[in-house]
Design a protein around this motif. Structure first.
Motif, short mmCIF file in Angstrom:
data_model
loop_
_atom_site.label_atom_id
_atom_site.label_comp_id
_atom_site.label_asym_id
_atom_site.label_seq_id
_atom_site.Cartn_x
_atom_site.Cartn_y
_atom_site.Cartn_z
N PRO A 7 102.72 15.96 38.85
CA PRO A 7 102.54 15.14 40.05
C PRO A 7 103.88 14.91 40.75
N GLN A 8 103.91 15.07 42.07
CA GLN A 8 105.15 14.85 42.81
C GLN A 8 105.28 13.35 43.11
N ALA A 9 105.55 12.60 42.05
CA ALA A 9 105.60 11.14 42.17
C ALA A 9 106.37 10.60 40.98
N SER A 33 102.04 18.95 42.82
CA SER A 33 101.15 18.42 43.87
C SER A 33 101.91 18.35 45.19
N THR A 36 103.37 13.25 49.07
CA THR A 36 102.41 12.17 49.30
C THR A 36 101.87 12.19 50.73
N ILE A 40 96.15 11.44 49.40
CA ILE A 40 96.62 11.17 48.05
C ILE A 40 96.70 9.66 47.81
N HIS A 62 98.21 11.55 43.08
CA HIS A 62 98.75 12.90 42.84
C HIS A 62 98.03 13.57 41.67
N SER A 65 94.73 14.74 42.76
CA SER A 65 94.80 15.92 43.63
C SER A 65 95.10 17.20 42.83
N ASP A 202 110.29 9.19 48.69
CA ASP A 202 108.92 9.45 49.13
C ASP A 202 108.82 9.02 50.59
#
Lengths: 327, 320
Positions: A7-9, A33, A36, A40, A62, A65, A202
């Protein structure tokens, strides 16, 4: 080929190059992913319990998704990064929270990273993780070495070249060289921004704050641009033994930039962040002592950027008028 | 005679002030925004136009307040400035020894800390609009009294009721409860004033060093009950400048005068004819990415003047 979803988080911004190298060497495909976006965020908010912070809600979005796009999802439990320091409970419990709230999620690989328990425990957990991909222990060792090399290269790139994690990731993983950051030819003033990487980088969460500040004529300094050793030393000078792992970077960067006499310091935080609320006040007091302007911004699910822009403009105006820089 | 116009488009009211070179007010107007800033700006310009002396020449226009970007595009302003800077400049002009400014408006409240004529710190209400003018107005309406009389009621109170001030929803249920128990209306109203000031102290002014002189401005500074409550809470004299409601507009006009002097440019102001232009405000959903941003745009004579509201700057670039 096994597809590992990342996850890009949250911890993505700190560790992605390391993880990518590790799974790459083990022969897995890494699926990240998308940055954001509204979908998402809505996915995450629909599942999360009300009292988690916004970055955790975004993280869950994320993960959702990534379902159907990968065979497993990597969510490490980063408990501790040093003796007697720990992370926020939401980070420690992240894999369990994810499993409980997203039951349809593919299998989650959740090694516990707990340096408080010593190196052997760490090696054991990483070995266990590697065994999911290969039965060859030498291959796992090679993956670990590659991962560590990538991580060091990534950290150094950010502190040596003064670039953001997103840019460093672009350069390391996609081979892009062109820098878009800091294109301000003659900045009027220098502002340091401190906060968790998952808040500062983000752009959806923070309404493009960094580029807005740059457009207003400020040169931006970020925690990742400070060398590791200087961060640790500065944090120690400020509070002695810090309890929270990730807060070391935040307050360390705050103290470091205050000592280096930036024109202003902005703390970007999210509503309800416990560790920030305790630790950042040390930085705030220090800023008052040194008479350096300090702005605390608390973000939540607001969709209008009006209030944020007003505060940023007023903050920069305050600095300019103090220094009699007329524009 | 060179004059400078400041336009402050707030959430609840729209204010215009025209100043000459010695910062004297030549013309001003104070209107309810009524959710329609475009028409109110036009009406405000009409009213200022009627008041201005013949020999006045407009040499600069600035906009401020939460509607500053919209107003700036409409009149083609020389300067679009945030309200904190504008309020600080105006306060320092009216009371040169000021060290603390309280500003309570329709939707937000601010504190500005000034030392030696320079802003050194400021604060604004954070997540919610509890304890601002709109809330007082809503409560006045509910109690069926005019907001203008609110202060008079408060001053008559002998034993103020204790009202929860953290959140307007809690405050309202507390007030209803007290009212049903037979508390006199004066005591409820002064209790509410105290709650508002307490909330301001805990929220906006938290950790700020409040030193005299204290200037209180913004629309809520008309309210004598709030002034009394501030006085009692902070144990210091409260100065309310003569044009407390216009301070944002005055500050904006002062800032644009400074700017035009440094700059030496001619004003871009379109003239009072702006009030005759038909502006169209519309909005649409951008489908370029999953964010589905709501973009609003303002146009005149079929030409788009500006767009806002995107998560990226894709729509903000408008060909001139």
């Amino acid at each position: 080929m096994i597809r590992v979803g990342i996850p890009q988080a949250l911890l993505y911004y700190q560790y992605f190059p390391m993880w990518k190298a590790f799974f790459g060497t083990l022969g897995a495909e890494v699926v990240v992913s998308a940055p954001t976006n509204k979908t998402i965020l809505n996915l995450g908010v629909s599942r999360a319990v009300a009292d988690t912070c916004l970055p955790v809600k975004i993280f869950l979005g994320h993960v959702i998704s990534l379902i159907q796009k990968c065979d497993c999802i990597f969510v490490p439990a980063v408990t501790s990064l040093g003796k007697k320091t720990y992370n926020c409970s939401k980070i420690i419990g992240l894999p369990n929270m994810t499993r409980a709230l997203i039951p349809e999620c593919p299998i989650i690989f959740d090694p516990e990273i707990n340096l408080e328990k010593g190196r052997y425990y760490l090696y054991q957990n990483i070995y266990k993780l590697g065994r999911n991909f290969t039965s060859n222990p030498f291959k796992i060792k090679e993956a670990v070495e590659d991962a560590w090399k990538s991580n060091l290269a990534y950290q150094n790139k950010m502190s040596d070249k003064g670039i953001t994690p997103l840019e460093a990731i672009d350069r390391a993983c996609q081979g892009k060289q062109q820098s878009t950051f800091d294109s301000n030819p003659a900045p009027l003033l220098t502002v340091a921004v401190i906060g968790h990487p998952y808040v500062i980088y983000d752009d959806y969460l923070n309404h493009r704050m960094i580029s807005r500040l740059q457009a207003m004529g400020a040169k931006i300094l970020l925690p990742e641009m400070v060398p590791r050793s200087a961060l640790d030393a500065a944090a120690r000078r400020l509070v002695g033994e810090p309890h929270w792992s990730f807060e070391i970077d935040i307050i360390g960067a705050g103290e470091y930039y205050l000592e280096n006499k930036v024109d202003g310091l902005i703390n970007l935080s999210v509503f309800g962040c416990g560790p920030d609320s305790m630790m950042v006040s040390f930085v705030e007091h220090r800023a008052k002592e040194l008479k350096i302007p300090f702005l605390h911004l608390s973000l939540d699910e607001h969709t209008s950027e009006g209030g944020l822009v007003t505060r940023l403009e007023a903050f920069l105006d305050m600095i300019k008028r103090r220094q009699r820089i007329w524009v | 005679m060179k004059t400078y116009l400041g336009i402050d488009v707030g959430s609840v009211t729209t204010k215009l002030a025209l100043l000459d070179e010695s910062n004297e007010i030549l013309a001003s107007t104070y209107l309810q925004t009524q959710g329609n800033p475009v028409d109110m700006i036009k009406q405000g310009l009409e009213e200022v136009k009627k008041q201005i002396p013949l020999e006045a020449e407009i040499c600069g226009v600035a906009t401020t307040g939460s509607g500053r970007a919209l107003a700036g595009v409409m009149v083609s302003a020389d300067l679009v400035k945030n309200e904190i800077t504008a309020h600080a400049v105006a306060a320092m002009h009216c009371v040169p020894e000021v060290q603390t400014v309280f500003e309570i408006g329709g939707q937000d409240s601010k504190i500005i800390i000034i030392r030696d004529g320079v802003v050194i710190d400021f604060g604004m209400n954070s997540v919610c609009a509890a304890g601002t003018g709109s809330f007082l107005e809503h409560q006045a309406e509910r109690l069926n009294i005019k907001i203008e009389d609110f202060g008079e009621y408060a001053l008559r109170s002998k034993n103020p009721a204790r009202i929860a001030g953290r959140c307007t929803v809690f405050a309202e249920s507390d007030m209803i409860h007290k009212q049903q128990m037979g508390y006199p209306i004066d005591d409820i109203i002064y209790g509410l004033s105290q709650a508002l000031v307490r909330n301001y102290l805990n929220n906006v002014a938290l950790g700020k060093e409040i030193r005299p002189k204290l200037v209180f401005q913004g629309g809520v500074a008309f309210n004598k009950g709030i002034i009394k409550a501030i006085n009692e809470t902070f144990h210091t004299e409260v100065y309310v400048p003569p044009h407390n409601e216009l301070m944002g507009a005055i500050g904006a006009a002062m800032l644009v005068r400074e700017e035009m002097k440094n700059d030496g440019h001619r004003t871009k102001f379109k003239g009072f004819g702006v009030s005759q232009i038909e502006f169209q405000v519309s909005s649409f959903i951008c489908k370029a990415c999953p964010n589905l941003c709501e973009i609003s745009q303002i146009s005149a004579n079929g030409k788009v003047l500006a767009r806002w509201g995107g998560r990226c700057d894709m729509w903000e670039r408008v060909e001139k």
